[in-house]
Design an enzyme around this catalytic site. Structure first.
Site, PDB file in Angstrom:
ATOM      1  N   TYR A  38      95.684 -30.755  12.393  1.00 39.15           N
ATOM      2  CA  TYR A  38      96.023 -31.052  11.136  1.00 39.15           C
ATOM      3  C   TYR A  38      97.282 -30.332  10.654  1.00 39.15           C
ATOM      4  O   TYR A  38      97.304 -29.408   9.793  1.00 39.15           O
ATOM      5  CB  TYR A  38      95.104 -30.612   9.737  1.00 39.15           C
ATOM      6  CG  TYR A  38      93.610 -31.171   9.919  1.00 39.15           C
ATOM      7  CD1 TYR A  38      93.460 -32.582   9.844  1.00 39.15           C
ATOM      8  CD2 TYR A  38      92.693 -30.525  10.328  1.00 39.15           C
ATOM      9  CE1 TYR A  38      91.983 -32.989  10.092  1.00 39.15           C
ATOM     10  CE2 TYR A  38      91.260 -30.814  10.415  1.00 39.15           C
ATOM     11  CZ  TYR A  38      90.891 -32.319  10.344  1.00 39.15           C
ATOM     12  OH  TYR A  38      89.729 -32.497  10.457  1.00 39.15           O
ATOM     13  N   TRP A  42      97.479 -30.599   2.861  1.00 35.43           N
ATOM     14  CA  TRP A  42      96.435 -31.696   2.416  1.00 35.43           C
ATOM     15  C   TRP A  42      96.037 -31.048   1.026  1.00 35.43           C
ATOM     16  O   TRP A  42      96.501 -29.871   0.840  1.00 35.43           O
ATOM     17  CB  TRP A  42      95.236 -31.480   3.121  1.00 35.43           C
ATOM     18  CG  TRP A  42      94.822 -32.507   4.024  1.00 35.43           C
ATOM     19  CD1 TRP A  42      94.108 -33.527   3.921  1.00 35.43           C
ATOM     20  CD2 TRP A  42      95.550 -32.768   5.427  1.00 35.43           C
ATOM     21  NE1 TRP A  42      94.190 -34.339   5.281  1.00 35.43           N
ATOM     22  CE2 TRP A  42      94.954 -33.935   6.122  1.00 35.43           C
ATOM     23  CE3 TRP A  42      96.514 -32.288   6.167  1.00 35.43           C
ATOM     24  CZ2 TRP A  42      95.241 -34.494   7.194  1.00 35.43           C
ATOM     25  CZ3 TRP A  42      97.006 -32.634   7.393  1.00 35.43           C
ATOM     26  CH2 TRP A  42      96.301 -33.871   7.900  1.00 35.43           C
ATOM     27  N   TRP A  44      93.543 -30.968  -1.117  1.00 38.25           N
ATOM     28  CA  TRP A  44      92.337 -29.794  -1.527  1.00 38.25           C
ATOM     29  C   TRP A  44      92.232 -28.646  -0.789  1.00 38.25           C
ATOM     30  O   TRP A  44      91.780 -27.751  -0.996  1.00 38.25           O
ATOM     31  CB  TRP A  44      91.009 -30.725  -1.825  1.00 38.25           C
ATOM     32  CG  TRP A  44      89.948 -31.183  -0.696  1.00 38.25           C
ATOM     33  CD1 TRP A  44      90.373 -31.356   0.485  1.00 38.25           C
ATOM     34  CD2 TRP A  44      88.609 -31.165  -0.820  1.00 38.25           C
ATOM     35  NE1 TRP A  44      89.133 -31.590   1.129  1.00 38.25           N
ATOM     36  CE2 TRP A  44      88.228 -31.398   0.431  1.00 38.25           C
ATOM     37  CE3 TRP A  44      87.509 -31.027  -2.003  1.00 38.25           C
ATOM     38  CZ2 TRP A  44      86.968 -31.782   0.514  1.00 38.25           C
ATOM     39  CZ3 TRP A  44      86.525 -31.057  -1.633  1.00 38.25           C
ATOM     40  CH2 TRP A  44      86.097 -31.374  -0.393  1.00 38.25           C
ATOM     41  N   ASP A  45      92.831 -28.822   0.523  1.00 35.17           N
ATOM     42  CA  ASP A  45      92.864 -27.736   1.512  1.00 35.17           C
ATOM     43  C   ASP A  45      93.939 -26.752   0.988  1.00 35.17           C
ATOM     44  O   ASP A  45      93.570 -25.512   0.665  1.00 35.17           O
ATOM     45  CB  ASP A  45      93.565 -28.092   2.694  1.00 35.17           C
ATOM     46  CG  ASP A  45      92.593 -28.905   3.509  1.00 35.17           C
ATOM     47  OD1 ASP A  45      92.405 -29.971   3.139  1.00 35.17           O
ATOM     48  OD2 ASP A  45      92.231 -28.629   4.471  1.00 35.17           O
ATOM     49  N   TYR A  89     100.261 -36.241  13.751  1.00 30.04           N
ATOM     50  CA  TYR A  89      99.080 -36.487  13.142  1.00 30.04           C
ATOM     51  C   TYR A  89      98.178 -37.878  13.210  1.00 30.04           C
ATOM     52  O   TYR A  89      99.239 -38.734  13.087  1.00 30.04           O
ATOM     53  CB  TYR A  89      99.161 -36.211  11.677  1.00 30.04           C
ATOM     54  CG  TYR A  89      97.601 -36.369  10.804  1.00 30.04           C
ATOM     55  CD1 TYR A  89      96.638 -36.056  11.291  1.00 30.04           C
ATOM     56  CD2 TYR A  89      97.598 -37.427   9.569  1.00 30.04           C
ATOM     57  CE1 TYR A  89      95.365 -35.952  10.516  1.00 30.04           C
ATOM     58  CE2 TYR A  89      96.538 -37.717   8.879  1.00 30.04           C
ATOM     59  CZ  TYR A  89      95.330 -37.237   9.515  1.00 30.04           C
ATOM     60  OH  TYR A  89      94.266 -37.321   8.836  1.00 30.04           O
ATOM     61  N   GLY A 174      87.194 -36.508   0.678  1.00 30.98           N
ATOM     62  CA  GLY A 174      87.405 -35.266   1.354  1.00 30.98           C
ATOM     63  C   GLY A 174      86.028 -35.231   2.368  1.00 30.98           C
ATOM     64  O   GLY A 174      86.268 -34.276   3.133  1.00 30.98           O
ATOM     65  N   ASP A 176      84.742 -37.221   5.007  1.00 36.36           N
ATOM     66  CA  ASP A 176      85.063 -38.469   5.359  1.00 36.36           C
ATOM     67  C   ASP A 176      84.033 -39.398   5.868  1.00 36.36           C
ATOM     68  O   ASP A 176      83.987 -40.588   5.571  1.00 36.36           O
ATOM     69  CB  ASP A 176      86.132 -38.399   6.374  1.00 36.36           C
ATOM     70  CG  ASP A 176      87.301 -37.514   6.087  1.00 36.36           C
ATOM     71  OD1 ASP A 176      87.261 -37.132   4.803  1.00 36.36           O
ATOM     72  OD2 ASP A 176      88.277 -37.248   6.937  1.00 36.36           O
ATOM     73  N   ARG A 220      83.609 -35.205  15.815  1.00 33.37           N
ATOM     74  CA  ARG A 220      84.418 -35.919  14.882  1.00 33.37           C
ATOM     75  C   ARG A 220      83.556 -37.443  14.561  1.00 33.37           C
ATOM     76  O   ARG A 220      82.645 -37.616  14.970  1.00 33.37           O
ATOM     77  CB  ARG A 220      85.645 -36.443  15.528  1.00 33.37           C
ATOM     78  CG  ARG A 220      86.483 -35.392  15.930  1.00 33.37           C
ATOM     79  CD  ARG A 220      87.541 -34.736  14.745  1.00 33.37           C
ATOM     80  NE  ARG A 220      88.232 -35.787  13.994  1.00 33.37           N
ATOM     81  CZ  ARG A 220      88.700 -35.405  13.154  1.00 33.37           C
ATOM     82  NH1 ARG A 220      88.625 -34.460  12.253  1.00 33.37           N
ATOM     83  NH2 ARG A 220      89.504 -36.579  12.475  1.00 33.37           N
ATOM     84  N   TRP A 371      81.044 -34.505   8.905  1.00 32.60           N
ATOM     85  CA  TRP A 371      80.314 -34.346   7.511  1.00 32.60           C
ATOM     86  C   TRP A 371      78.980 -35.111   7.628  1.00 32.60           C
ATOM     87  O   TRP A 371      78.607 -35.398   6.763  1.00 32.60           O
ATOM     88  CB  TRP A 371      81.155 -35.203   6.338  1.00 32.60           C
ATOM     89  CG  TRP A 371      82.271 -34.403   6.263  1.00 32.60           C
ATOM     90  CD1 TRP A 371      83.670 -34.628   6.563  1.00 32.60           C
ATOM     91  CD2 TRP A 371      82.601 -33.100   5.139  1.00 32.60           C
ATOM     92  NE1 TRP A 371      84.583 -33.892   6.060  1.00 32.60           N
ATOM     93  CE2 TRP A 371      83.850 -32.884   5.001  1.00 32.60           C
ATOM     94  CE3 TRP A 371      81.698 -32.729   4.204  1.00 32.60           C
ATOM     95  CZ2 TRP A 371      84.521 -31.820   4.267  1.00 32.60           C
ATOM     96  CZ3 TRP A 371      82.112 -31.687   3.473  1.00 32.60           C
ATOM     97  CH2 TRP A 371      83.574 -31.280   3.588  1.00 32.60           C
ATOM     98  N   GLU A 415      86.382 -24.775  11.427  1.00 31.75           N
ATOM     99  CA  GLU A 415      86.410 -26.227  10.320  1.00 31.75           C
ATOM    100  C   GLU A 415      85.062 -26.245   9.924  1.00 31.75           C
ATOM    101  O   GLU A 415      84.775 -26.350   8.571  1.00 31.75           O
ATOM    102  CB  GLU A 415      86.807 -27.366  10.869  1.00 31.75           C
ATOM    103  CG  GLU A 415      87.100 -28.283  10.059  1.00 31.75           C
ATOM    104  CD  GLU A 415      87.732 -29.516  10.850  1.00 31.75           C
ATOM    105  OE1 GLU A 415      87.774 -29.827  11.944  1.00 31.75           O
ATOM    106  OE2 GLU A 415      88.143 -30.571  10.080  1.00 31.75           O
TER     107      GLU A 415
HETATM  108  C1  2M8 Z   1      89.470 -34.203   6.985  1.00 34.45           C
HETATM  109  O1  2M8 Z   1      90.174 -35.312   7.015  1.00 34.45           O
HETATM  110  C2  2M8 Z   1      91.266 -35.690   7.760  1.00 34.45           C
HETATM  111  C3  2M8 Z   1      91.773 -37.114   6.670  1.00 34.45           C
HETATM  112  O2  2M8 Z   1      91.952 -36.512   5.368  1.00 34.45           O
HETATM  113  C4  2M8 Z   1      91.105 -36.148   8.806  1.00 34.45           C
HETATM  114  O3  2M8 Z   1      89.953 -36.222   9.408  1.00 34.45           O
HETATM  115  O4  2M8 Z   1      92.059 -36.498   9.421  1.00 34.45           O
HETATM  116  C5  2M8 Z   1      88.247 -33.631   6.008  1.00 34.45           C
HETATM  117  O5  2M8 Z   1      87.502 -32.926   6.485  1.00 34.45           O
HETATM  118  C6  2M8 Z   1      89.285 -33.523   4.681  1.00 34.45           C
HETATM  119  O6  2M8 Z   1      88.489 -33.062   3.632  1.00 34.45           O
HETATM  120  C7  2M8 Z   1      90.537 -32.476   4.846  1.00 34.45           C
HETATM  121  O7  2M8 Z   1      90.887 -32.212   3.810  1.00 34.45           O
HETATM  122  C8  2M8 Z   1      91.308 -32.722   6.376  1.00 34.45           C
HETATM  123  C9  2M8 Z   1      92.231 -31.420   6.424  1.00 34.45           C
HETATM  124  O8  2M8 Z   1      91.387 -30.379   6.475  1.00 34.45           O
HETATM  125  O9  2M8 Z   1      90.501 -32.974   7.138  1.00 34.45           O
END
Ligand code: 2M8
Length: 468
Positions: A38, A42, A44-45, A89, A174, A176, A220, A371, A415
């Protein structure tokens, strides 16, 4: 082992590694969630990150939040990803093409959807560590953009004034690939993906994905789920991210329980922020905020809170951690708190290391898969806060202490974690785990950080201001 049973050297080491992770992931004014998987910012991060950063560098924490406004769309939307980092990404700018959308942001590429509205919470938490003058200065800087964002959420995503905003992609939740979201998402999959899934062909598709280079595919979401999410991004792009056009498409629409619970709380915070700087929220927003509190109980059935399929009106009765965020919103009536709490603390949801994202007896449960089962530090953090508000400070403390010892049990800051043995999984060097760990370690030193234990249903008058 509770965190208080951990030797002080271990706690010091944890704190040092958390600070290191946040420094390593610092992109300048914003922080990436992790180094390779990542690499951008982001929504909420960044909010959780700011909540941790306030303990080591409050000014940097305030910049983390303000930087979210750099990606704000002229219509008020704050996007879920701002492509401000340099790494590649798997769902990068080319999938979204915000630059081709009329009304997209001018100077930066972003996604075309949003994420849980945690900003107001983060603003107030950072405000708590400033002196009053600096706090108000910060509030004044963030307020206009934050207000426009809340207004956008209601104007664009709740045009029928139901009180519940509608999400158009699981990435907005969030969380996913929780079973609740995947139930609807899989129905919207293109036929070839449905066939591949039926023939158990996910393994073959794994070769085509990029997100499994750092984290193994089995930690994943499945390949067919991931490619369905990409497909849905295409539909959203074709609809130019406009809700009236999206409604006319076949994209699943969900009144997500966690998102709306977070929004209910965020509205309270926004009102407090406004009051502190002598502003008055527009009446229409106040009305919408009251409607949200009144509508959340309509998501309650059979002892749980559920998300709703906004197309059929049906509650999606797949249990996930999302429903317990009603405690964080403070909408659970006092006489229902104990029942909901006992569901959350039952072994299927809390086997050992905090609250599982999907309960262990769900057919889709997998302890190390994203998740679909793992424990997430941000969920434990939010739920501990909710337990405090519900008058269950004892359990909140247990959850916080258990979270610290779970993190201490793995090398690195992961994570997510297996709910059974606390093994760290997913991306390592993960920013919100680091930030919330700092908050858990340092936050309790300052008693005024603890929220009031008020709970109770929809009077819309919850006092959320703490300290200051
Ligand atoms: C995860 O989501 C992203 C897409 O937004 C991904 O898998 O590529 C989720 O856990 C999401 O809640 C989180 O904000 C993001 C970055 O940590 O990863």
């Amino acid at each position: 082992m509770s965190s208080s049973a951990l030797p002080s050297e271990v706690l010091t080491e944890l704190r040092t590694s958390a600070i290191e992770v946040l420094r390593d992931n610092d992109l300048g004014g914003a922080t990436r969630p992790s180094p390779t998987l990542y690499p951008h910012q982001w929504l909420w991060d960044s909010c959780f990150i700011a909540i941790g950063l306030r303990h080591i560098d409050p000014e940097r924490a305030s910049r983390e939040i303000l930087s979210l406004l750099h990606g704000q769309w002229p219509n008020g939307m704050i996007p879920h990803v701002i492509f401000s980092g340099s790494g590649s990404y798997h769902a990068g700018p080319d999938r979204w093409r915000s630059d081709l959308v009329d009304g997209g942001p001018e100077h930066v590429q972003t996604t075309g959807v949003t994420q849980p509205p945690m900003i107001a919470e983060a603003v107030v938490r950072v405000g708590e560590v400033f002196d009053p003058a600096r706090r108000r200065e910060f509030y004044r800087a963030i307020y206009p953009g934050l207000l426009r964002y809340h207004c956008w959420l209601y104007r664009e995503r709740d045009p029928d004034d139901t009180g519940l905003v509608t999400l158009v992609h699981s990435w907005e939740s969030g969380m996913d690939n929780t079973p609740a979201w995947m139930e609807l998402t899989r129905r919207a999959a293109p036929i070839p993906l449905k066939l591949i899934r039926r023939l158990n062909g996910d393994g073959a598709l794994d070769a085509l994905r990029r997100d499994n280079k750092e984290v193994p595919s089995d930690q994943r979401l499945s390949a067919t789920d991931l490619f369905t999410l990409y497909h849905l991004v295409g539909e959203l792009r074709d609809a130019r991210y406009d809700f009236s056009r999206i409604r006319a498409s076949r994209v699943p629409l969900v009144q997500d329980v966690a998102f709306n619970a977070i929004l209910a709380r965020a509205n309270d915070h926004l009102r407090d922020i406004a009051a502190d700087i002598g502003e008055q929220l527009p009446n229409q927003l106040l009305r919408s905020a009251r409607r949200t509190r009144a509508a959340l109980p309509t998501l309650f059935a059979d002892g749980m809170y559920w998300s709703r399929d906004a197309r059929s009106g049906r509650l999606i009765s797949r249990p996930t951690v999302a429903g317990f965020l009603a405690l964080y919103a403070g909408v659970v009536p006092p006489d229902s708190v104990e029942d909901l709490v006992s569901r959350m603390t039952a072994r299927r949801f809390w086997p050992a290391h905090g609250i599982a994202s999907t309960p262990t007896d769900d057919p889709d449960f997998q302890p190390r898969c994203y998740w679909q089962g793992p424990v997430w530090v941000n969920m434990n953090w939010l739920l501990a806060d909710g337990l405090d508000r519900a008058g269950r400070g004892d359990l909140a403390e247990r959850l916080r202490a258990g979270t610290i010892s779970m993190i201490a049990g793995s090398e690195g800051l992961y994570e997510y974690y297996s709910p059974f043995d606390g093994t760290g999984v997913g991306s390592n060097h993960f920013s919100w785990t680091a930030a919330l760990l700092l908050d858990l370690l340092d936050g309790r030193k300052a008693a005024h950080h603890l929220p009031s234990a008020r709970t109770g249903a929809d009077d819309g008058e919850h006092l959320t201001r703490r300290g200051g």
